[in-house]
Design an enzyme around this catalytic site. Structure first.
Site, short mmCIF file in Angstrom:
data_model
loop_
_atom_site.label_atom_id
_atom_site.label_comp_id
_atom_site.label_asym_id
_atom_site.label_seq_id
_atom_site.Cartn_x
_atom_site.Cartn_y
_atom_site.Cartn_z
CG HIS B 15 -0.24 -0.16 2.49
ND1 HIS B 15 0.30 0.91 3.15
CD2 HIS B 15 0.08 -1.26 3.21
CE1 HIS B 15 0.89 0.48 4.23
NE2 HIS B 15 0.78 -0.82 4.30
CG MET B 16 0.73 6.14 -0.05
SD MET B 16 -0.50 7.42 -0.27
CE MET B 16 0.16 8.66 0.80
#
Lengths: 570, 87
Positions: B15-16
C-alpha cells in the site's frame, strides 16, 4: 437527524463552518515560454514540499510517525518520476502548469479508481488532495477558509482531505461532517488518530447546513443533528465528557476476553462488510467474525464473482482470524439490487420480495459457486455458513442438500474442506422466529439478525421517517420475539448469537444476558464498549431488571426503565 | 539482468506507505528495477506505478534488476519484501 457513516468515533457539538473545496479556476492558456513555465511548476512543488513537511511534523508530534507517513507519501507521489515526467512533458508541449498538473492528476485518479481494491481506490482521494493544493499554490488562491475556525467548530464539507485535516488545530474542531468519503480514506484514518469525531456520507449536508448553525456529531452511530434542542445539547455534552474520560479506561479492554460480572464467558465477535473490516475487528480484540456480509463481492463487478475470487476472500478471512470463528452469511442479493447482468425485475416491495435464499435457490448456479468456495475455504480455518432470510424449513433443507452434493463433488476430486462445517439460519423474519422449533431441527445454530427482524415484526420500514418511532428494539413485541428464539434454540441445544445494531446497544445488554445469549457480534468500533458493559452485570442483576422490563407495556416504558438502570450513563 | 521471485508478506500488500519506502530505496540504485506483478511490468522506482498495480498481501512477484549495481539492488529489494519491511 441526518444519517451517514461513522468514520471516526466520538461526540462533538459546535457551530458549523462550511468549507468550500472547489478546485481553483484557471484559464488554460498556451504557455509562451515552456522553460519559464517549468520553473513556475518547480517553484510550486517546492512550496508544496515545505508546507507539507511542516504539516507532517505537526502530525508526528500529535499522532506519531506512522501517521506522518501519509503526508510524506504525498510528497513522494508528487516527486514520483512517472508523475513528474507526465507533468513536465505536457508543459513542454505548450500547456500551462495548472492544466498540466490538473490533467496528470486526472490520469492518476482514473487509474486508481479503476482498480478492484478499496484501499487503492481511496488513494485517488490523495491524488485529488495533491492536485487541489498544487493548484492553490499556482493560482495564488488561499486555503479553503480554515481561518474561520474558532473554538468548537464543526466542519462541514464535501470531501475530507488529509491535508485539510492536518491544517486543523487540534482542540478547536469538535467534529467533522462530510458528504463523501469512507472509513478507509487517509483523512478518516488521520481523524481517528487525532480523535476528531467524523460522520461521512451525509447527503447534501453542504446545502442543508450553513455557517453558524449548531451541529451535534455522533461519530459512533454516524449521525448528526442540526440545530439540536437544549436537551439534546446537554445530552451530547455529557456524552462527550464521559466518552473522553472513558476512552482511556476502555483501551484496557482491547486484549481481554469477555465475561459477565459473575464470570460467565461471553463470545464477543465483530461484523465485517468488506475484507478490511476484519483488520479492524482484530484491532479491537474481536473474538471472531460473527457476521461477514458477502454482498460487497457484487460491488465492482457486472457478473457473478468467480469461485476462485470468492475462495481467496473467504480463505483469507479464515486465515486472518487464525482458528477463531468466521461466520459467513451467504449472499443477501436480489436481481434488482445486485446483478446487473440478469434481466431486471421491478418489484413493488423488494424488502418482501425475491431476495437472499429465495433468489439463490431459484438461481442455484450462483449459490453453488458461493457454497463451493466456502467449503473449500473451510479447510483453512473455522468457517460457519449463515443462510439469510429463511422463512420455512424446506429452504434450509434445500441449502443443506446442495452443500451435501458439493461435499461429494469435493471428495471425488480430493479437495480438502471442513467435514464438520456447520450451517445455521439467520433468524430475521417473524416466520422463522415463531417457527424456530421447526428450523432448529435443520440448523446447527441460530443467528438473530435484529435489523431486519425489528422491521418485519413491527411492519415498519426503517428508512421511512414517518414510521421510525415503530422501528425500535425496545418494543415489547421485539423483546418477546428475541426471548422466544433464544429459548427455543437453547431447548434444542443450539448456540444462539445476536447481531445487528441492537446487539451493540449497551442499554439492552442486561436484557440479552438475562435471556442467556452468549454470543454477540457488533461493529468493530463498538466491541470495547460492549465488552465493558457485559462485565458490569451479573446474571441475577440482569434477570431482576428483565423481569421488570417484561411488565412494561410500551416502548417508551422499556426505554425509560433501561435508561434509569443503565450502568454507564454515557 | 538478474531476477528473483518473492512473496509479499505484509497483510495489506504494497500500500501507499510501503510503496513509498520501496520506491525510495530502489531510487538509490543506478540499476533499473522492475516488478512483475501478474502480467504487468511495474517501474519499482515509481510509487504511483506500485500503488496502481495493487499488489496485495500473499502475492508472488518477480523482481528484475538490470544495471551496474544490480546485485546490490536486487538484494535490497528482496530483503525489504521478505522482511515485510520490518513490520
Amino acid at each position: 437527524m441526518l444519517k451517514g457513516i461513522g468514520a471516526s468515533d466520538g461526540y462533538g457539538i459546535g457551530k458549523a463552518v462550511v468549507i468550500d473545496e472547489k478546485k481553483p479556476e484557471y484559464i488554460s492558456s498556451k504557455a509562451e515560454d515552456a522553460e519559464k513555465e517549468i520553473r513556475r511548476f518547480e517553484k510550486a512543488v517546492e512550496i508544496f514540499r515545505n508546507t507539507t513537511q511542516k504539516k507532517a511534523d505537526v502530525i508526528r508530534r500529535e499522532a506519531g510517525a506512522y501517521h506522518a507517513k501519509i503526508l510524506e507519501g504525498h510528497m513522494m507521489m508528487l516527486a514520483d518520476p512517472f508523475m513528474q515526467d507526465e507533468i513536465r512533458g505536457m508543459i513542454k508541449t505548450g500547456v500551462c502548469a495548472e492544466e498540466a498538473v490538473d490533467s496528470a492528476c486526472d490520469m492518476f485518479v482514473s487509474m486508481f479508481s479503476r482498480v478492484d481494491d478499496e484501499l487503492t481506490r481511496q488513494r485517488a482521494a490523495d491524488v485529488d488532495d495533491i492536485r487541489l493544493r498544487l493548484l492553490r499554490i499556482l493560482t495564488g488562491v488561499s486555503d479553503a477558509g480554515l481561518d474561520r475556525i474558532t473554538e468548537n467548530t464543526v466542519l462541514v464539507m464535501k470531501n475530507l482531505t488529509p491535508s485539510l485535516i492536518t491544517g486543523i488545530v487540534k482542540g478547536k474542531v469538535a467534529g467533522i461532517v462530510t458528504e463523501c468519503g469512507g472509513k478507509y480514506s487517509h483523512a478518516a484514518i488521520l481523524a481517528r488518530a487525532l480523535e476528531i469525531p467524523v460522520v461521512s456520507g451525509v447527503r447534501d449536508i453542504c446545502s442543508v447546513v450553513s455557517d453558524g448553525i449548531m451541529l451535534a456529531v455522533d461519530g459512533f452511530r454516524g449521525e448528526c443533528i442540526a440545530e439540536p434542542s437544549d436537551a439534546e445539547i446537554a445530552f451530547y455534552t455529557e456524552k462527550r465528557k464521559v466518552c473522553c474520560e472513558g476512552k482511556e479506561q476502555l483501551n484496557s479492554f482491547r486484549s481481554k476476553e469477555t465475561f459477565t460480572l459473575d464470570g460467565m464467558k461471553v463470545k464477543l465477535s465483530g461484523n465485517a462488510g468488506i475484507p478490511q473490516d476484519i483488520y479492524e475487528v482484530r484491532k479491537y480484540g474481536g473474538e471472531g467474525i460473527g457476521l461477514y456480509r458477502t454482498e460487497f463481492l457484487f460491488m465492482n463487478t457486472d457478473g457473478i464473482p468467480s469461485e476462485e475470487e470468492q475462495f481467496e476472500i473467504y480463505k483469507n478471512a479464515a486465515e486472518l482470524m487464525d482458528g477463531r470463528e468466521v461466520m459467513i452469511r451467504t449472499f443477501d442479493i436480489s436481481a434488482e439490487k445486485n446483478i446487473s447482468c440478469s434481466r431486471l425485475i421491478k418489484e413493488k416491495n423488494p424488502e418482501l420480495g425475491f431476495r437472499a435464499v429465495r433468489y439463490l435457490l431459484e438461481h442455484e448456479e450462483i449459490y453453488r459457486i458461493q457454497l463451493r468456495a466456502l467449503l473449500r475455504a473451510s479447510a483453512y480455518g473455522n468457517i460457519k455458513i449463515i443462510v439469510p432470510f429463511v422463512t420455512c424449513p424446506d429452504e434450509i433443507r434445500r441449502v443443506k442438500a446442495i452443500i451435501e452434493e458439493l461435499k461429494c463433488e469435493l471428495d471425488a476430486s480430493g479437495v480438502r474442506y471442513d467435514k464438520n462445517i456447520r450451517t445455521g439460519v439467520m433468524i430475521e423474519t417473524p416466520a422463522a422466529g415463531i417457527a424456530a422449533d421447526l428450523l432448529a431441527r435443520e440448523s446447527d445454530f441460530f443467528s438473530i439478525g435484529t435489523n431486519d427482524l425489528i422491521q418485519y415484526i413491527m411492519a415498519a420500514d426503517r428508512d421511512n421517517a414517518a414510521v421510525a418511532y415503530l422501528y425500535s428494539p425496545y418494543h415489547p413485541a421485539v423483546l418477546r420475539m428475541i426471548k422466544h428464539i433464544v429459548d427455543v434454540g437453547r431447548k434444542n441445544g443450539l448456540d444462539v448469537g445476536l447481531c445487528g445494531e441492537a446487539a451493540a446497544d449497551t442499554l439492552l445488554i442486561p436484557v440479552f444476558i438475562s435471556f442467556g445469549i452468549k454470543e454477540f457480534s457488533v461493529n468493530a468500533s463498538a466491541i470495547l464498549n460492549v465488552r465493558q458493559e457485559i462485565g458490569r452485570w451479573t446474571k441475577v442483576q440482569a434477570e431482576n431488571l428483565c423481569r421488570q422490563i417484561f411488565s412494561c407495556e410500551t416502548e417508551r416504558e422499556v426505554y425509560d426503565l433501561l435508561k434509569k438502570n443503565a450502568r454507564d450513563n454515557i | 539482468m538478474i531476477s528473483k521471485s518473492v512473496k509479499v508478506v505484509n497483510e495489506n500488500g504494497l500500500h501507499m506507505r510501503l510503496a513509498g519506502i520501496f520506491a525510495g530505496e530502489m531510487s538509490k540504485f543506478k540499476s533499473n528495477t522492475v516488478l512483475l506483478v501478474r502480467n504487468n511490468r511495474i517501474n519499482a522506482k515509481s510509487i504511483m506505478h506500485i500503488i496502481a498495480s495493487c499488489v496485495k498481501g500473499g502475492t508472488e512477484i518477480t523482481i528484475e534488476c538490470s544495471g551496474a549495481d544490480e546485485q546490490e539492488a536486487l538484494a535490497r529489494a528482496v530483503e525489504l519484501i521478505e522482511s515485510g519491511f520490518g513490520e
